[in-house]
Design a protein around this motif. Structure first.
Motif, short mmCIF file in Angstrom:
data_model
loop_
_atom_site.label_atom_id
_atom_site.label_comp_id
_atom_site.label_asym_id
_atom_site.label_seq_id
_atom_site.Cartn_x
_atom_site.Cartn_y
_atom_site.Cartn_z
N UNK A 1 0.84 -1.18 0.00
CA UNK A 1 0.00 0.00 0.00
C UNK A 1 0.88 1.25 0.00
N UNK A 2 0.39 2.31 -0.61
CA UNK A 2 1.11 3.57 -0.68
C UNK A 2 0.32 4.63 0.09
N UNK A 3 1.00 5.43 0.91
CA UNK A 3 0.33 6.51 1.63
C UNK A 3 1.25 7.72 1.72
N UNK A 4 0.64 8.88 2.00
CA UNK A 4 1.37 10.14 2.07
C UNK A 4 1.51 10.54 3.53
N UNK A 5 2.74 10.82 3.98
CA UNK A 5 2.99 11.20 5.37
C UNK A 5 4.26 12.02 5.46
N UNK A 6 4.23 13.06 6.27
CA UNK A 6 5.40 13.90 6.52
C UNK A 6 5.98 14.47 5.23
N UNK A 7 5.11 14.78 4.28
CA UNK A 7 5.55 15.35 3.02
C UNK A 7 6.19 14.37 2.07
N UNK A 8 6.02 13.07 2.33
CA UNK A 8 6.67 12.05 1.50
C UNK A 8 5.66 10.97 1.11
N UNK A 9 5.94 10.30 -0.02
CA UNK A 9 5.19 9.13 -0.42
C UNK A 9 5.87 7.92 0.22
N UNK A 10 5.12 7.14 0.98
CA UNK A 10 5.68 5.99 1.69
C UNK A 10 4.96 4.71 1.28
N UNK A 11 5.65 3.59 1.45
CA UNK A 11 5.13 2.29 1.05
C UNK A 11 5.13 1.36 2.26
N UNK A 12 4.05 0.60 2.42
CA UNK A 12 3.98 -0.40 3.48
C UNK A 12 3.50 -1.72 2.89
N UNK A 13 3.98 -2.82 3.45
CA UNK A 13 3.61 -4.15 2.95
C UNK A 13 2.71 -4.85 3.97
N UNK A 14 1.57 -5.32 3.51
CA UNK A 14 0.63 -6.04 4.38
C UNK A 14 1.11 -7.49 4.49
N UNK A 15 1.77 -7.82 5.59
CA UNK A 15 2.32 -9.15 5.79
C UNK A 15 2.38 -9.46 7.28
N UNK A 16 2.50 -10.72 7.66
CA UNK A 16 2.61 -11.06 9.08
C UNK A 16 3.84 -10.39 9.70
N UNK A 127 2.04 5.66 15.55
CA UNK A 127 1.59 4.61 14.64
C UNK A 127 1.43 5.14 13.22
N UNK A 128 1.67 4.26 12.26
CA UNK A 128 1.58 4.58 10.84
C UNK A 128 0.75 3.50 10.15
N UNK A 129 0.21 3.78 8.97
CA UNK A 129 -0.54 2.76 8.24
C UNK A 129 0.30 1.50 8.03
N UNK A 130 -0.33 0.35 8.22
CA UNK A 130 0.34 -0.93 8.02
C UNK A 130 1.00 -1.50 9.26
N UNK A 131 1.13 -0.72 10.34
CA UNK A 131 1.74 -1.23 11.56
C UNK A 131 0.83 -2.26 12.22
N UNK A 132 1.44 -3.28 12.82
CA UNK A 132 0.70 -4.27 13.60
C UNK A 132 0.67 -3.81 15.05
N UNK A 133 -0.52 -3.82 15.67
CA UNK A 133 -0.65 -3.37 17.05
C UNK A 133 -1.31 -4.45 17.89
N UNK A 134 -1.12 -4.36 19.21
CA UNK A 134 -1.80 -5.23 20.17
C UNK A 134 -2.84 -4.41 20.91
N UNK A 135 -4.02 -5.00 21.10
CA UNK A 135 -5.10 -4.33 21.82
C UNK A 135 -5.49 -5.18 23.02
N UNK A 136 -5.56 -4.57 24.19
CA UNK A 136 -6.07 -5.23 25.38
C UNK A 136 -7.36 -4.55 25.78
N UNK A 137 -8.47 -5.25 25.60
CA UNK A 137 -9.79 -4.71 25.88
C UNK A 137 -10.44 -5.54 26.98
#
Length: 219
Positions: A1-16, A127-137
């Motif tokens: 996936x491609x997203x715009x952040x901090x004035x730059x075009x960035x790329x993230x990969x959806x993977x484990x 946090x940025x797009x594509x990051x894996x997070x843990x949630x405790x609810x």
């Protein structure tokens, strides 16, 4: 996936990957976490991917793995044909096209729940797009397994409340270190509000940063 952040075009990969940040009731707004399942109409039961094999355009498709053809696909039989067509830009391999179709199919049919929450600004900037997070609810786990750190060393973490948590072999403790990274260690014991870990964290977590306790018996 491609997203715009901090004035730059960035790329993230959806993977484990391993989680890189923690969220619990202490670093989200009062509304907490809300959950929603995806609409059945958004779950494709046939994915068609177009790709170029040298100079000719070809297609590859993926359907329900339990069905030998679309006529015996249980999803098609129950909900009707829901076909998605994808033009795989830059793809010249049938294997790559098949992997893309499989990725879309499994994502839509097995990753069907969305969790929504509003976080505090200190966590939001990390946090940025594509990051894996843990949630405790606590609504899901049935007990409070996370909160804020009141004091810390590299091997002992004093937490704001340990009520409802009992130590057992295999438990893990995750914390946010001073540089904003997350680290997880095996728990060696609990004394009062102090959680001890079997090996030292890379650095001392900051006071008031978040912690998350993981038990094999709790979601």
């Amino acid at each position: 996936a491609v997203y715009f952040s901090e004035g730059k075009i960035k790329i993230t990969q959806d993977r484990p990957a391993d989680p890189v940040y923690l969220f619990n009731r202490s670093n989200v707004t009062q509304e907490g976490f809300s959950y929603e399942g995806s609409d059945i109409k958004t779950r494709s039961n046939c994915v068609v991917v177009k790709f170029f094999n040298n100079v000719t355009q070809q297609i590859d498709y993926v359907q329900h793995p339990l069905a030998s053809n679309l006529d015996t696909d249980p999803f098609v039989t129950k909900y009707g044909l829901n076909k998605k067509q994808i033009d795989a830009f830059g793809c010249t391999s049938g294997g790559q096209a098949s992997r893309l179709a499989r990725f879309i199919y499994y994502s839509e049919n097995f990753l069907t729940e969305t969790c929504t929450f509003t976080t505090t600004s200190d966590a939001g900037v990390m946090v940025k797009p594509g990051m894996i997070i843990s949630i405790s609810d606590p609504v899901r786990s049935g007990t409070r397994l996370a909160g804020r750190i009141t004091a810390a060393s590299t091997s002992q973490i004093t937490v704001d409340s340990i009520s409802g948590i009992s130590f057992s072999s295999g438990d893990k403790l995750s914390v946010i270190l001073g540089n904003g990274s997350m680290e997880t260690k095996d728990v060696s014991g609990i004394s009062g509000s102090v959680i001890s870990v079997s090996s030292a964290f890379a650095s001392i977590p900051k006071v008031n940063s978040v912690w998350l306790y993981e038990k094999t018996t709790a979601a």
